[in-house]
Design a protein around this motif. Sequence first.
Motif, short mmCIF file in Angstrom:
data_model
loop_
_atom_site.label_atom_id
_atom_site.label_comp_id
_atom_site.label_asym_id
_atom_site.label_seq_id
_atom_site.Cartn_x
_atom_site.Cartn_y
_atom_site.Cartn_z
N VAL A 12 0.79 -1.16 -0.04
CA VAL A 12 -0.08 0.04 -0.21
C VAL A 12 0.73 1.19 0.09
CG1 VAL A 12 -1.75 1.09 1.28
CG2 VAL A 12 -1.85 -1.24 1.34
N PHE A 13 0.72 2.22 -1.00
CA PHE A 13 1.56 3.39 -1.01
C PHE A 13 0.34 4.52 -0.20
CE2 PHE A 13 3.30 1.22 -4.58
CZ PHE A 13 4.63 1.44 -4.16
N ASP A 14 1.09 5.33 0.25
CA ASP A 14 0.39 6.48 1.20
C ASP A 14 0.43 7.50 0.03
OD1 ASP A 14 -0.44 8.79 2.34
OD2 ASP A 14 0.88 8.60 4.17
N VAL A 15 -0.62 7.85 -0.61
CA VAL A 15 -0.64 9.05 -1.87
C VAL A 15 -1.41 10.18 -1.28
CG1 VAL A 15 -0.34 7.25 -3.58
CG2 VAL A 15 -2.58 7.78 -2.86
N SER A 16 -1.35 10.49 -0.02
CA SER A 16 -1.90 11.88 0.47
C SER A 16 -1.14 12.89 0.04
CB SER A 16 -1.96 11.87 2.02
OG SER A 16 -2.20 10.44 2.65
N TYR A 31 -4.65 6.29 0.34
CA TYR A 31 -4.07 5.02 0.02
C TYR A 31 -4.22 4.52 -1.09
CZ TYR A 31 -3.10 5.73 5.04
OH TYR A 31 -2.62 6.31 6.28
N LEU A 32 -2.99 4.11 -1.62
CA LEU A 32 -3.35 3.24 -2.90
C LEU A 32 -2.86 1.75 -2.80
CD1 LEU A 32 -2.33 4.40 -6.42
CD2 LEU A 32 -1.76 2.26 -5.89
N THR A 33 -3.72 0.78 -3.09
CA THR A 33 -3.07 -0.47 -3.03
C THR A 33 -2.79 -1.00 -4.23
OG1 THR A 33 -4.89 -0.59 -1.02
CG2 THR A 33 -3.97 -2.73 -2.09
N ALA A 34 -1.33 -0.87 -4.40
CA ALA A 34 -0.84 -1.20 -5.81
C ALA A 34 -0.72 -2.83 -6.00
CB ALA A 34 0.65 -0.83 -5.78
N VAL A 35 -0.52 -3.66 -4.76
CA VAL A 35 -0.28 -5.12 -4.86
C VAL A 35 -1.13 -5.58 -3.66
CG1 VAL A 35 1.09 -7.18 -4.66
CG2 VAL A 35 1.70 -4.99 -5.91
N GLY A 52 -0.01 -7.69 -17.49
CA GLY A 52 -1.05 -6.77 -16.92
C GLY A 52 -0.84 -5.73 -17.48
N GLU A 53 -1.93 -4.53 -17.58
CA GLU A 53 -2.06 -3.38 -18.15
C GLU A 53 -1.04 -2.61 -17.19
OE1 GLU A 53 -6.22 -2.40 -19.92
OE2 GLU A 53 -6.18 -3.58 -18.39
N SER A 54 -0.86 -1.26 -17.69
CA SER A 54 -0.13 -0.27 -16.84
C SER A 54 -0.67 -0.21 -15.55
CB SER A 54 -0.05 1.01 -17.83
OG SER A 54 0.78 1.92 -16.96
N GLY A 55 0.05 0.04 -14.38
CA GLY A 55 -0.77 0.21 -13.23
C GLY A 55 -1.22 -1.11 -12.41
N SER A 56 -0.90 -2.11 -13.13
CA SER A 56 -1.40 -3.42 -12.42
C SER A 56 -0.58 -4.02 -11.24
CB SER A 56 -1.73 -4.61 -13.57
OG SER A 56 -0.42 -5.01 -14.11
N GLY A 57 0.70 -3.45 -10.81
CA GLY A 57 1.19 -3.78 -10.10
C GLY A 57 2.44 -4.71 -10.15
N LYS A 58 2.90 -4.70 -11.58
CA LYS A 58 3.91 -5.64 -11.85
C LYS A 58 5.14 -5.40 -11.34
CE LYS A 58 3.28 -4.68 -16.28
NZ LYS A 58 2.15 -3.80 -16.37
N SER A 59 5.55 -3.88 -11.54
CA SER A 59 6.85 -3.39 -11.16
C SER A 59 7.10 -3.56 -9.67
CB SER A 59 7.32 -2.23 -11.71
OG SER A 59 7.36 -2.04 -12.93
N THR A 60 5.92 -3.15 -8.90
CA THR A 60 5.85 -3.28 -7.39
C THR A 60 6.08 -4.56 -7.12
OG1 THR A 60 4.19 -1.45 -7.58
CG2 THR A 60 4.65 -2.66 -5.58
N ILE A 61 5.64 -5.69 -7.66
CA ILE A 61 6.05 -7.05 -7.18
C ILE A 61 7.49 -7.18 -7.45
CG2 ILE A 61 5.60 -9.45 -7.68
CD1 ILE A 61 2.36 -8.67 -8.27
#
Length: 323
Positions: A12-16, A31-35, A52-61
């Motif tokens: 989860v990223f804090d995107v405040s 909060y943004l749940t990336a994965v 997965g498409e852009s923003g699906s969480g691939k790089s974060t994993i």
Amino acid sequence: MALVRVRNLTRVFDVSKPWLNRVIERRAKAYLTAVSDVDFDIAERSTYALVGESGSGKSTIGRMLVGLLRPTAGNVEIDGVDLANETDAAKVDLIRSDIQMIFQDPYASLNPRWRVRDIIVEPVAARGGNTDGLAARLLEQVGLSALDAGKFPHEFSGGQRQRICIARALASEPRLIVCDEPTSALDVSVQAQVLNLMSDLKDDFGLTYVFISHDLTVVRHMADRIGVLYLGRLVEEASPRDLFEAPKHPYTQMLLEAAPRMDGFGREVAPPEGEIPDPINPPTGCAFHPRCPIAQDICKHERPEMKQHGNARAACHFASLEP
Ligand SMILES: Nc1ncnc2c1ncn2[C@@H]1O[C@H](COP(=O)(O)OP(=O)(O)OP(=O)(O)O)[C@@H](O)[C@H]1O
């Protein structure tokens, strides 16, 4: 035993926006749940593709697999060692040296002021290892010349630079390499050469790959297993054959329908239909339901569990109805 074991992996990223909070004089947290709750295993010497498409969480994993990013919850085990284990730092350090990452942009990931020799041996030199003849040997293994060792990155093409990145990744004799879109910045003619090189090196060095790509057609011939991600969740996992011949999840079907529509330069002509939802306020139930052609009422309210379908897994209330 699997070389990589991922369980309930969540980030989860804090995107405040503190500046915005100051302006409107209230403290709104965002909060943004990336994965979210991702599970998979990777057998040693195999290739696991994450698509997965852009923003699906691939790089974060990918970044959590190499220890560049800490999970918010869940864990990554490499050869039985939990990367988040703080009580046995020596063991974690040792296992981390078995993992390398190759990034999409070979221009950005090489220091322009360093000679290729120094770039390649740096991970080994940093640990006080023996670097005699290492750069020359690795350059030849990745299809470049030992004479290239004294040159600077700007003297090479994009494909050659990615070969240098691969040589640097190989220098510390890793067991696992996470490849984040390694060929998507390259010309199509060069892409195939780099993919072929990576396949050969996998066999020669007994490597295990995690191969991150937005493009199913790229991973089809590389992967032993493919995990399909949608908005941070794994929605399907199967062998390339099962996935291409009998995709279970409507999202996978949508990706496959979009995949062959490439122009002659490998650019995607028609992206999958519908907008990707806002990851900060994802849809309830199954996050794919607003774009799904077979969605029913239940899909709006109840998140589907991942279920086994033969050798595949899929998280869809209606996956079992598919052929
Ligand atoms: N450091 C960060 N801070 C805030 N949000 C982030 C951060 N890193 C990633 N995200 C968000 O997490 C989500 C997943 O991003 P990620 O880069 O993992 O996706 P991806 O599938 O690799 O996409 P792409 O193919 O575009 O690289 C996106 O919504 C992204 O904006």
